[in-house]
Design a protein around this motif. Sequence first.
Motif, PDB file in Angstrom:
ATOM      1  N   ALA A 128      82.219  59.303  65.223  1.00  0.00           N
ATOM      2  CA  ALA A 128      82.668  60.563  64.422  1.00  0.00           C
ATOM      3  C   ALA A 128      81.737  61.666  64.938  1.00  0.00           C
ATOM      4  N   ASN A 129      82.192  63.050  64.662  1.00  0.00           N
ATOM      5  CA  ASN A 129      81.603  64.270  64.962  1.00  0.00           C
ATOM      6  C   ASN A 129      81.459  65.135  63.699  1.00  0.00           C
ATOM      7  N   ARG A 130      81.200  66.445  63.887  1.00  0.00           N
ATOM      8  CA  ARG A 130      81.179  67.071  62.600  1.00  0.00           C
ATOM      9  C   ARG A 130      82.505  67.385  61.849  1.00  0.00           C
ATOM     10  N   LEU A 131      83.397  67.241  62.643  1.00  0.00           N
ATOM     11  CA  LEU A 131      84.899  67.491  62.149  1.00  0.00           C
ATOM     12  C   LEU A 131      85.875  66.398  62.052  1.00  0.00           C
ATOM     13  N   THR A 132      85.803  65.284  62.979  1.00  0.00           N
ATOM     14  CA  THR A 132      86.652  64.393  63.061  1.00  0.00           C
ATOM     15  C   THR A 132      86.161  62.969  63.103  1.00  0.00           C
ATOM     16  N   MET A 133      86.861  62.137  63.090  1.00  0.00           N
ATOM     17  CA  MET A 133      86.366  60.651  63.255  1.00  0.00           C
ATOM     18  C   MET A 133      87.614  59.566  64.025  1.00  0.00           C
ATOM     19  N   SER A 134      87.266  58.586  64.495  1.00  0.00           N
ATOM     20  CA  SER A 134      88.342  57.984  65.313  1.00  0.00           C
ATOM     21  C   SER A 134      87.499  56.360  65.156  1.00  0.00           C
ATOM     22  N   MET A 135      88.724  55.566  65.381  1.00  0.00           N
ATOM     23  CA  MET A 135      88.645  54.053  65.510  1.00  0.00           C
ATOM     24  C   MET A 135      89.462  53.379  66.405  1.00  0.00           C
ATOM     25  N   ILE A 136      88.711  52.506  67.142  1.00  0.00           N
ATOM     26  CA  ILE A 136      89.635  51.886  68.412  1.00  0.00           C
ATOM     27  C   ILE A 136      89.174  50.352  68.364  1.00  0.00           C
ATOM     28  N   GLY A 137      90.099  49.809  68.431  1.00  0.00           N
ATOM     29  CA  GLY A 137      90.034  47.991  69.024  1.00  0.00           C
ATOM     30  C   GLY A 137      90.482  47.639  70.408  1.00  0.00           C
ATOM     31  N   THR A 138      90.535  46.770  70.794  1.00  0.00           N
ATOM     32  CA  THR A 138      90.857  46.236  72.099  1.00  0.00           C
ATOM     33  C   THR A 138      91.467  44.909  71.859  1.00  0.00           C
ATOM     34  N   GLY A 139      92.230  44.680  73.294  1.00  0.00           N
ATOM     35  CA  GLY A 139      92.953  43.327  73.447  1.00  0.00           C
ATOM     36  C   GLY A 139      94.323  43.206  72.894  1.00  0.00           C
ATOM     37  N   ALA A 140      95.037  42.190  73.281  1.00  0.00           N
ATOM     38  CA  ALA A 140      96.177  41.965  72.906  1.00  0.00           C
ATOM     39  C   ALA A 140      96.514  41.509  71.455  1.00  0.00           C
ATOM     40  N   ALA A 141      95.394  40.928  71.025  1.00  0.00           N
ATOM     41  CA  ALA A 141      95.581  40.853  69.299  1.00  0.00           C
ATOM     42  C   ALA A 141      94.298  41.196  68.472  1.00  0.00           C
ATOM     43  N   PRO A 142      94.427  42.530  68.492  1.00  0.00           N
ATOM     44  CA  PRO A 142      92.994  43.132  68.290  1.00  0.00           C
ATOM     45  C   PRO A 142      92.542  42.946  66.686  1.00  0.00           C
ATOM     46  N   TRP A 143      93.236  42.524  65.783  1.00  0.00           N
ATOM     47  CA  TRP A 143      92.872  42.278  64.404  1.00  0.00           C
ATOM     48  C   TRP A 143      92.703  40.877  63.840  1.00  0.00           C
ATOM     49  N   SER A 144      91.379  40.473  63.430  1.00  0.00           N
ATOM     50  CA  SER A 144      91.177  39.141  62.971  1.00  0.00           C
ATOM     51  C   SER A 144      90.180  39.131  62.115  1.00  0.00           C
ATOM     52  N   THR A 145      90.236  38.332  61.008  1.00  0.00           N
ATOM     53  CA  THR A 145      89.184  38.131  60.222  1.00  0.00           C
ATOM     54  C   THR A 145      89.296  36.682  59.487  1.00  0.00           C
ATOM     55  N   LEU A 146      88.184  36.344  58.699  1.00  0.00           N
ATOM     56  CA  LEU A 146      88.128  35.081  58.113  1.00  0.00           C
ATOM     57  C   LEU A 146      89.056  34.739  57.300  1.00  0.00           C
ATOM     58  N   ASN A 147      89.743  33.636  57.211  1.00  0.00           N
ATOM     59  CA  ASN A 147      90.542  33.358  56.044  1.00  0.00           C
ATOM     60  C   ASN A 147      89.641  33.212  54.617  1.00  0.00           C
ATOM     61  N   LYS A 148      90.335  33.834  53.623  1.00  0.00           N
ATOM     62  CA  LYS A 148      89.516  34.353  52.705  1.00  0.00           C
ATOM     63  C   LYS A 148      88.937  33.385  51.762  1.00  0.00           C
ATOM     64  N   THR A 149      89.626  31.727  51.764  1.00  0.00           N
ATOM     65  CA  THR A 149      89.154  30.773  51.075  1.00  0.00           C
ATOM     66  C   THR A 149      88.963  29.490  52.076  1.00  0.00           C
ATOM     67  N   ALA A 150      89.300  29.509  53.154  1.00  0.00           N
ATOM     68  CA  ALA A 150      88.926  28.615  54.304  1.00  0.00           C
ATOM     69  C   ALA A 150      87.240  28.382  54.482  1.00  0.00           C
ATOM     70  N   PRO A 151      86.930  27.341  55.120  1.00  0.00           N
ATOM     71  CA  PRO A 151      85.474  27.141  55.424  1.00  0.00           C
ATOM     72  C   PRO A 151      85.087  28.254  56.459  1.00  0.00           C
ATOM     73  N   ALA A 152      83.900  28.685  56.400  1.00  0.00           N
ATOM     74  CA  ALA A 152      83.245  29.640  57.163  1.00  0.00           C
ATOM     75  C   ALA A 152      83.570  29.435  58.734  1.00  0.00           C
ATOM     76  N   GLY A 153      84.047  30.306  59.546  1.00  0.00           N
ATOM     77  CA  GLY A 153      84.344  30.112  60.950  1.00  0.00           C
ATOM     78  C   GLY A 153      85.676  30.044  61.370  1.00  0.00           C
ATOM     79  N   SER A 154      86.701  30.002  59.999  1.00  0.00           N
ATOM     80  CA  SER A 154      88.150  30.065  60.495  1.00  0.00           C
ATOM     81  C   SER A 154      88.840  31.249  60.591  1.00  0.00           C
ATOM     82  N   GLN A 155      89.131  31.395  61.932  1.00  0.00           N
ATOM     83  CA  GLN A 155      89.604  32.782  62.353  1.00  0.00           C
ATOM     84  C   GLN A 155      91.009  32.903  62.007  1.00  0.00           C
TER      85      GLN A 155
END
Length: 363
Positions: A318-345
């Motif tokens: 971010a600067n004083r007027l704008t903000m930006s987000m960028i990811g990378t890779g062929a499949a950029p978004w991943s998170t943990l399964n909400k109820t699966a054991p920790a580490g389950s991508q």
Amino acid sequence: MLLRFLCTLSGVLLTAGGALAQGCTGGLPWTFSSGSVADASQVNANFNYIVTCFATLGANTLTAAQTLPGNPTSSLQAATKQYVDSSGGSSVPRRQTATAGPMTTPGAANFLPATSTSLSITSVNISSMTPLAVAAANNVSSTSGAQVDVVGVSTSNLTWSGLTASTTNFLYVTVASSALTTASTTLAPIYQWAGAVSTTAGQFTFNIAEMRGYLGNGSTAPQISAVFVGEAATGASTVTSTIGYAYNGLYESAFTGTLPAANTAVNAIHNIGVPPRFLDWIIENTTAEFNYVIGDQLHAQALESNPSSLLGAPALSANRLTMSMIGTGAAPWSTLNKTAPAGSQSPLTAASWRYKFVAQRGW
């Protein structure tokens, strides 16, 4: 109800003690009993007594501009406001900012026209229904320790004249007796945590730690009650573009309907006027997956960008007027399964989520 209010308020004024009681003598000129008919002139006389009570409180004197002849209710409101502000008790939602004004449907400031045919800019949309209000911070009261904010408001459009050609002009207002006076400078305001302030002519410096602003005059930098509200870019003889700063130093975008593709930057214009201390990129579930249900939200720190090769949250900037987000890779978004054991991508389905930006000035 009105009669009860008058009698109750009178009692508060006369029994509060100290400086407040000293400004009031006697009692309400008219007293009403249950079932009696009140004449308008008698009610107005009671209101005027209360206004006078406030207006004789020394530093809390009601100014002529705030007293509205023939309208005791408005005069009472003005007197109450002046007492609260000048006594050091502040009720502003956020300090050193424009706190309210005309806005677009998404909530962006909307008091400046896009362009002007001269080196002068006159605001738009300001009225009694959509007033422009600002709060200039001035440290704290030396007697009570309460924060001191000089509050000003305008219900009519304002004009910034004599703008400098072919540069960016930073637009501000000074506040005195609740009135706003326009001014501008070609020097971007400085917001720093603490330290020496600049004496350069036209340079505004705001020390966040002490919540106080100073304006250089070439040799010194006296304290000033001023709030920067926007900016105007000029050509040789016209205003080519304008920006109204976000109210209260806050920004929140609308949602965009699907997650961005890999290696794609997405941007937002927050217009806070300073680099935000807090910024976020939030995604919200629109089609249930991986035990997330519709309406579940994840923040940027909960996301991973292409974990097979680069484990980490998306890059937010971010600067004083704008903000930006960028990811990378062929499949950029991943998170943990909400109820699966920790580490389950769990690789997210782009169409099952939407996103928005959030920014806060942070002080």
